[in-house]
Enzyme design. Structure first.
Site, PDB file in Angstrom:
ATOM      1  N   SER A   1      -8.378   1.415  -2.371  1.00 22.88           N
ATOM      2  CA  SER A   1      -8.154   0.448  -1.308  1.00 22.88           C
ATOM      3  C   SER A   1      -9.277  -0.590  -1.354  1.00 22.88           C
ATOM      4  O   SER A   1      -9.455  -1.255  -2.372  1.00 22.88           O
ATOM      5  CB  SER A   1      -8.052   1.160   0.037  1.00 22.88           C
ATOM      6  OG  SER A   1      -7.510   0.301   1.010  1.00 22.88           O
TER       7      SER A   1
ATOM      8  N   ASP B   1       3.499   1.647  -2.254  1.00 28.41           N
ATOM      9  CA  ASP B   1       2.371   1.071  -1.526  1.00 28.41           C
ATOM     10  C   ASP B   1       2.711  -0.367  -1.151  1.00 28.41           C
ATOM     11  O   ASP B   1       2.782  -1.241  -2.009  1.00 28.41           O
ATOM     12  CB  ASP B   1       1.113   1.106  -2.404  1.00 28.41           C
ATOM     13  CG  ASP B   1      -0.121   0.606  -1.675  1.00 28.41           C
ATOM     14  OD1 ASP B   1      -0.016   0.247  -0.485  1.00 28.41           O
ATOM     15  OD2 ASP B   1      -1.199   0.573  -2.301  1.00 28.41           O
TER      16      ASP B   1
ATOM     17  N   HIS C   1       0.142   4.249  -0.438  1.00 28.42           N
ATOM     18  CA  HIS C   1      -1.267   3.886  -0.598  1.00 28.42           C
ATOM     19  C   HIS C   1      -2.126   5.118  -0.878  1.00 28.42           C
ATOM     20  O   HIS C   1      -3.264   4.987  -1.302  1.00 28.42           O
ATOM     21  CB  HIS C   1      -1.737   3.184   0.683  1.00 28.42           C
ATOM     22  CG  HIS C   1      -2.958   2.335   0.527  1.00 28.42           C
ATOM     23  ND1 HIS C   1      -3.079   1.346  -0.427  1.00 28.42           N
ATOM     24  CD2 HIS C   1      -4.127   2.320   1.217  1.00 28.42           C
ATOM     25  CE1 HIS C   1      -4.255   0.755  -0.314  1.00 28.42           C
ATOM     26  NE2 HIS C   1      -4.912   1.329   0.661  1.00 28.42           N
TER      27      HIS C   1
END
Length: 674
Positions: free
Chosen positions: A533, A615, A647
């Site tokens: 991320s 995602d 994600h």
């Protein structure tokens, strides 16, 4: 937390291992039992929770209900409901009955044991429920078309010759990992009788269009009953064209019989209000409030509303910590909350009148709280121990369970040590090292960068990025809570916004230097960096801005091109706030200043790029683009795509594959190049 080594502080939550031991592996982690949030009977005798076990063949977890008799010293957990055909989950105790969900229905079982009984028969599925304290009603939340009068699914006629295209006229078109299908999570109240729960209930949201609880992560903490069972309080962000730009969740109250439209209790605050919780005496409503619209990582202030007068008090306004969860004491005179503090996530008690805050636990991460007449019981974990239950009383938590003792027997956990240094802006920055058990000589470095970006590499167990697994594979792990991390006050958290590649990179550079200077067992010249991320963004940023430091890089779901990200991500409020508060076309330089794609010409470090096709936060195209750049440069690189993950990597077999790829990549560049 007292500034001593974390290994000492973790002693209360670690599981002792026999002398003949081995390191922790991902195969161990994926088979551990996972305890869910507990519920406690009103008299404080029974603790009940859902416990997940891994079904590796089915590539999923399955759940049973367990109970513990808190009135008996040394009592051991017992199964309460464990039908192999069902997933018993979300237990709630009202009176002498445990209510739970399984097989798209709500069930009940006596807390003392017995045969579970199915209570509901409505169609269409549901996402969660809460039983009224009076035991005569329950509220269910389920995805239905806006304005649905009940849980009865709407009849739809489909053209057998129609095409497959989805059509949209406004955002969201997709959120987290799901394409919008026209439904919303809505609240319905049903009667609870001795014969069960008849009918399809009545809708209580009126004309509100939005998700209650909120999506993608909202749950029962966003829905609360009044003690008399007449009113439901809930959090909701109203939908519409501005929804992807809005963090304006509000607290609403609605009569449980659906006789009147909901009332917005927090209309004056245009930022987030959430987690409504009514005091046991029914006089006050506690909730969490942010101040700045559009900022999802603003400080949560514990707020109290007098339900008779409507007056509100920001109870923790002067406490520079962000409250994470709320639980009232039975006498309504205090509240138990969690809030991060310098790489720990303790339990605190807040006086409901004065706002005075008292810390109740020290080391460890309190992940769930249940409160009874003898005080709170918490689920607590650490970097070297998964969740177990503890009674919080006296100077140290009293351990109640050792759920994974047998599975962790014969495993030696690594040693954790805390350190600090002067980082960017001459601020004190904290980090930790994780040393493999029994390591002799120097070991290669795994330099892990957390996501968020407003997050923390704190003292908590992880089933995804687990430092103990990296240590078990022979790496000395180093993590730094760079500027923007949580648990150090809101000013420190704010400092990353519009500064993604600035102070955080400086902290990481100084932090790695401080760690390798402090710990002689770290092979500082033989290091790999890894992150997901925002941490994945930082991997792409390091490729161009710190290109000569690492033997390899692991980038998971990271931003590669800030311009594309600004138009591809779903929650626009996040990306725009983080780059100055405007859209890309209004201020492109704010995005381009920290855009990794602008420095691709400097890339040279071998990179493993990982992404999930589901995602929608940082779409897989970002990972594909990074891999393309690496390949065009002729840089050793590998792309791993999970078609069934978002994600995060959640499925047990995928988790094992993920670690196999990551550790294999790191081994290739740190252990096979000597």
């Amino acid at each position: 937390m007292k500034r001593i080594i974390a290994a000492t502080l973790l002693a209360t939550v670690a599981v002792a291992a026999p002398a003949a031991a081995r390191p922790l592996t991902i195969n161990d982690v994926t088979t551990l039992s996972r305890v869910g949030a507990p519920t406690m009977s009103r008299d404080g005798r029974w603790l009940v929770w859902a416990q997940r076990e891994t079904n590796l063949a089915a590539d999923r977890g399955r759940y049973d209900l367990w109970r513990l008799d808190l009135s008996r010293a040394g009592a051991v957990p017992q199964k309460l409901a464990a039908d192999a055909r069902l997933d018993e989950n979300d237990p709630q105790i009202v009176g002498a009955t445990v209510f739970f969900s399984a097989d798209d229905a709500i069930w009940s079982v006596p807390v003392t044991g017995g045969t579970p009984r199915r209570l509901t028969n409505f169609k269409g599925g549901f996402n969660g429920f809460k039983v009224a304290p009076t035991g005569d009603r329950l509220v269910v939340w389920a995805d239905r078309k806006p304005g649905a009068p009940s849980l009865e699914p709407a009849a739809e006629k489909k053209d057998p010759l129609a095409g497959s295209a989805r059509t949209y006229d406004q955002l969201f078109v997709r959120h987290w990992d799901t394409w919008a299908d026209g439904t919303r999570s809505q609240l319905f109240v049903l009667p609870l009788t001795g014969a069960g729960v008849p009918g399809n209930g009545v809708a209580i949201q009126g004309g509100l269009v939005g998700d209650a609880p909120s999506k993608p992560f909202g749950g029962g903490e966003e829905v609360s009953w009044s003690p008399d069972g007449r009113t439901v309080y809930f959090a909701l962000r109203e939908g519409g064209r501005i929804e992807p730009l809005s963090t304006n969740l509000d607290i609403f109250s609605a009569p449980a019989d659906g006789s009147a439209a909901p009332t917005n209790l927090t209309t004056a605050n245009k930022a987030t209000d959430t987690q409504p919780s009514v005091s046991p005496d029914g006089r006050k409503l506690a909730y969490l409030a942010m101040r700045r619209p559009g900022f999802e990582a603003d400080r949560y202030v514990l707020t109290i509303r007098d339900l008779a007068s409507g007056d509100t008090v920001s109870l923790t306004e002067r406490w520079d910590r962000s409250v994470g969860s709320i639980a009232w004491a039975p006498d309504s005179r205090s509240l138990y909350v969690t809030a991060e503090d310098t790489q720990e996530n303790p339990l605190w008690r807040v006086d409901a009148a004065s706002g005075q805050v008292t810390r109740l636990t020290q080391a460890g991460n309190v992940s769930a709280v249940a409160v009874g007449p003898r005080g709170p019981v918490v689920a607590m974990n650490s970097l070297t121990a998964p969740d177990d239950f503890y009674r919080v009383a006296g100077s140290a938590p009293q351990r109640l369970t050792s759920v994974n003792a047998a599975k962790l027997a014969g495993i030696d956990m690594p040693t954790v040590d805390r350190f600090s240094f002067k980082g960017a802006n001459n601020d004190t920055v904290w980090g930790y090292s994780v040393k493999p058990y029994g390591a002799q000589g120097k070991v290669p470095v795994a330099f892990m960068v957390h996501g968020g970006p407003q997050g923390s590499s704190n003292n908590s167990w992880s089933y995804r990025w687990n430092p103990a697994v990296f240590a078990g594979a022979g790496y000395g792990l180093v993590a730094v809570d760079f500027h923007g991390s949580t648990g150090y006050g809101q000013k420190f958290t704010d400092s990353i916004s519009n500064n993604w590649g600035g102070w955080p990179l400086e902290d990481l550079q100084k932090g790695l230097a401080a760690a390798t200077a402090r710990y002689s067992w770290l092979d500082g010249d033989n290091a790999c960096a890894l992150g997901a991320s925002y941490g994945g963004y930082m991997m792409n940023w390091i490729e161009g801005r710190w290109p000569d430091r690492f033997k390899c890089i692991v980038q998971h779901d990271g931003v590669f091109d800030a311009r594309a990200m600004a138009y591809e991500t779903e929650e626009l409020w996040f990306d725009e706030w983080e780059h100055g508060g405007k859209a890309y076309y209004e201020d492109p330089q704010a995005f381009e200043r920290w855009n990794p794609v602008n420095y691709v010409d400097r890339w040279k470090t071998p990179q493993l790029a990982i992404t999930g096709e589901k995602d929608f936060r940082i779409p897989y195209t970002q990972g594909l683009a990074a891999f393309t750049a690496l390949q065009r440069h002729g840089i050793p690189s590998r792309l791993v795509v999970f078609p069934d993950e978002n994600h995060w990597v959640l499925k047990p077999r995928n988790s094992r594959q993920w670690y196999g790829e990551v550790l294999g990549w790191m081994d290739r560049w740190t252990k096979n190049q000597r």
